[in-house]
Write a protein that holds these residues in place. Structure first.
Motif, short mmCIF file in Angstrom:
data_model
loop_
_atom_site.label_atom_id
_atom_site.label_comp_id
_atom_site.label_asym_id
_atom_site.label_seq_id
_atom_site.Cartn_x
_atom_site.Cartn_y
_atom_site.Cartn_z
N LYS A 119 6.10 5.17 9.07
CA LYS A 119 7.37 6.44 9.15
C LYS A 119 8.06 6.47 8.00
N ALA A 120 7.89 4.94 7.32
CA ALA A 120 8.88 4.51 6.06
C ALA A 120 8.21 5.37 5.26
N LEU A 121 7.32 5.67 4.80
CA LEU A 121 6.93 6.63 3.95
C LEU A 121 6.22 7.17 3.91
N TRP A 122 5.73 8.61 5.19
CA TRP A 122 6.07 9.71 5.95
C TRP A 122 6.97 10.00 5.33
N ILE A 123 7.99 9.73 5.70
CA ILE A 123 9.63 10.38 5.87
C ILE A 123 10.01 10.42 4.43
N THR A 124 9.75 9.80 3.62
CA THR A 124 9.99 9.93 1.75
C THR A 124 9.26 10.12 1.36
N LEU A 125 7.66 10.90 2.26
CA LEU A 125 7.28 12.30 1.48
C LEU A 125 7.86 13.44 1.48
N PHE A 126 8.18 13.68 3.39
CA PHE A 126 8.57 14.87 3.41
C PHE A 126 9.93 14.42 2.85
N MET A 127 11.09 13.81 2.77
CA MET A 127 11.77 14.41 1.21
C MET A 127 11.15 15.06 -0.04
N GLN A 128 10.38 14.00 -0.75
CA GLN A 128 9.77 14.07 -1.75
C GLN A 128 9.46 15.62 -1.52
N SER A 129 8.77 16.19 -0.77
CA SER A 129 8.02 17.43 -0.90
C SER A 129 9.17 18.85 -1.06
N PHE A 130 10.45 18.52 -0.70
CA PHE A 130 11.72 19.36 -1.46
C PHE A 130 11.61 19.80 -2.97
N ARG A 179 1.11 -0.75 0.27
CA ARG A 179 0.59 -0.37 0.22
C ARG A 179 0.83 0.83 -0.47
N GLU A 180 1.85 1.43 1.12
CA GLU A 180 2.33 2.85 0.94
C GLU A 180 3.42 2.37 -0.13
N ILE A 181 3.55 2.07 -1.46
CA ILE A 181 4.15 1.43 -2.68
C ILE A 181 3.21 2.44 -3.56
N LYS A 182 2.50 2.42 -3.41
CA LYS A 182 1.13 2.75 -4.25
C LYS A 182 1.22 3.91 -4.07
N VAL A 183 0.84 4.58 -2.55
CA VAL A 183 0.80 6.10 -2.29
C VAL A 183 2.28 6.68 -3.37
N LEU A 184 3.32 6.13 -2.91
CA LEU A 184 4.22 7.13 -3.63
C LEU A 184 4.32 7.14 -4.87
N ILE A 185 3.42 6.11 -5.86
CA ILE A 185 3.27 6.15 -7.26
C ILE A 185 2.75 6.94 -7.35
N VAL A 186 1.45 7.48 -6.96
CA VAL A 186 -0.38 7.67 -7.36
C VAL A 186 0.94 9.56 -6.57
N SER A 187 0.51 10.07 -5.69
CA SER A 187 0.91 11.05 -5.41
C SER A 187 2.58 11.79 -5.84
N GLY A 188 3.17 10.37 -6.52
CA GLY A 188 4.33 10.84 -7.55
C GLY A 188 4.00 12.13 -8.76
N LEU A 189 3.18 11.17 -8.78
CA LEU A 189 2.59 10.53 -10.21
C LEU A 189 1.83 12.39 -10.63
N VAL A 190 0.96 12.31 -9.09
CA VAL A 190 -0.54 13.09 -8.82
C VAL A 190 0.16 14.36 -9.08
N PHE A 191 1.58 14.96 -7.87
CA PHE A 191 2.18 15.94 -7.74
C PHE A 191 2.70 16.66 -8.86
#
Length: 444
Positions: free
Chosen positions: A109-120, A12-24
């Protein structure tokens, strides 16, 4: 060997990374549908065309082929190259997530940290530039993932070949990274040291990087007469001399005089110019080399080779000035946060001001993370000397610190671009320290 992408439809976490990455990235494309071209971009586009034409004859050797190969695979289209980079950025985020898991963070926590680092923002704007940094981040992310996943203790020939391929391609992207295989092999030998480990099958990791480095240098030798990884090498080395350009030997006094004159002209002009429009003093040699080339009717490879000899002679004559340059300017600049974009090319009015405000806030956060990381360097060195244990934290601290020192020794100007591929790991190591040593509850 399991790759992170294999489980992309199971996690589920990797799906979130892919979808959020595409959307942003799609959202940002609406606001900034722009391919950013910098002066450095032109050299990559020229080599990409020659690769696409399967003809490297008479190439002047300014760039190495790693990044131009990606452009050639995009049929020379800068738009398609950026699309590739956007998808590589999403895949890199998956490797960041998997790397964080290897530091014993739970999946949430790994997901939230990744999303945080990807937000820059600099992560996403680099993906829209025709420069090597996004591709470098992608390859570095793969290398760091394997290192975090027990690579140093591995006895798999397949893993060594794969690591060698990644390191070899990284050298083709940026020959500067030719030192990495030696550093990684040194860490392999040091981990649970035995004399038998000094010479082993793990030397396989050198095959592709050395072939890439010396093979491309030989191509440049054929085309230009100079056996160098890029013909920019001499010019880049001479950038270190900008503050003591005239203090050279009699043999190179003419070069030093012209160099110093252009430096003083830029200093005088900058005093009359608004800060955001000032010329970077580190780029002085680019103006000086044009005058030198015109005066002597020399090609760029010839001028760069002469500047390399000038730089070596001048540095030998002025070791204290060089040391001050390396420590106080080049090494310090490595840690500076910086974003590359065309500020006036957003699709809607005032959006640029909104993103600038975000970047100001994020640049302060980056400063905090980078200062914290620099403070962690002696901490992990002392910890290693005390415990004689090579941990993942120690491995990455050594790799990043070594990169910061070596880039400072060889060039001045654009040093922040050397830092960018490692920023996510700097942030992660600070999080690891806060969890392990400071015992911050939210990270446990």
């Amino acid at each position: 060997m399991r790759f992170p992408i294999q489980n992309c439809f199971l996690s589920r976490e990797i799906k979130v990374l892919i979808v959020s990455g595409l959307v942003f990235r799609l959202f940002l494309s609406v606001l900034y549908f722009h391919v950013t071209i910098f002066p450095d971009s032109e050299g990559y586009l020229v080599l990409a065309k020659k690769i696409g034409d399967f003809n490297l004859a008479f190439y002047n050797g300014e760039r190495s082929p790693g990044y131009p190969l990606l452009i050639a695979l995009a049929f020379g289209s800068t738009v398609l190259t950026v699309v590739y980079q956007l998808f590589l950025g999403i895949i890199a985020s998956i490797f960041w997530y998997k790397t964080i898991l290897n530091f014993s963070f739970d999946s949430k926590k790994a997901l939230w940290i990744t999303l945080f680092m990807q937000s820059f923002l600099q992560v996403h704007f680099y993906e829209r530039i025709i420069l090597v940094e996004s591709l470098t981040v992608f390859v570095v992310s793969l290398i760091f993932y394997f290192l975090s996943n027990g690579y140093l203790e591995s006895r798999s020939v397949k893993k060594d070949i794969l690591m060698g391929l990644l390191l070899g391609y990284l050298v083709l992207i940026k020959p500067f990274y030719a030192f990495l295989p030696f550093l990684i092999y040194g860490l392999i030998v040091m981990k649970n040291f035995r004399f038998s480990k000094i010479i082993s099958l793990r030397l396989l990791i050198f095959i592709f990087p050395l072939t890439a480095y010396f093979g491309w240098s030989y191509v440049n030798k054929i085309n230009t007469g100079y056996f160098v990884s890029t013909t920019f090498f001499g010019l880049n080395l001479s950038q270190n001399c900008v503050y003591f350009a005239e203090k050279t030997t009699s043999e190179y006094q003419r070069i030093g005089t012209i160099y110093a004159r252009h430096r003083d002209e830029i200093i005088a002009d900058n005093q009359k110019t608004e800060p955001h429009n000032r010329t970077d003093l580190a780029m002085t040699i680019w103006d000086a080399q044009e005058e030198l080339a015109t005066e002597n009717n020399n090609s760029f490879p010839e001028i760069s080779a002469a500047l390399g000899k000038y730089a070596i002679a001048t540095i030998k004559k002025n070791p204290k000035d060089y040391a001050q340059q390396v420590i106080c300017r080049s090494w310090f600049d490595f840690w500076k946060p910086k974003i590359y974009w065309n500020y006036n090319d957003f699709s809607f009015p005032f959006v640029n001001k909104f993103f600038l405000a975000i970047w100001y806030f994020q640049s302060i956060m980056l400063w905090i993370f980078k200062v914290a990381f620099v403070l962690l360097i002696p901490f992990h060195l002392i910890l290693f000397l005390k415990n004689r244990m090579i941990t993942n934290e120690f491995v990455f601290v050594i790799l990043i610190f070594s990169t910061s020192v070596i880039q400072a020794l060889v060039t001045y100007g654009g040093n922040t671009r050397f830092s960018f591929p490692f920023e996510y790991m700097m942030m992660l190591l600070v999080f690891v320290f806060l969890r392990k040593t400071v015992n911050v509850k939210v990270l446990n």
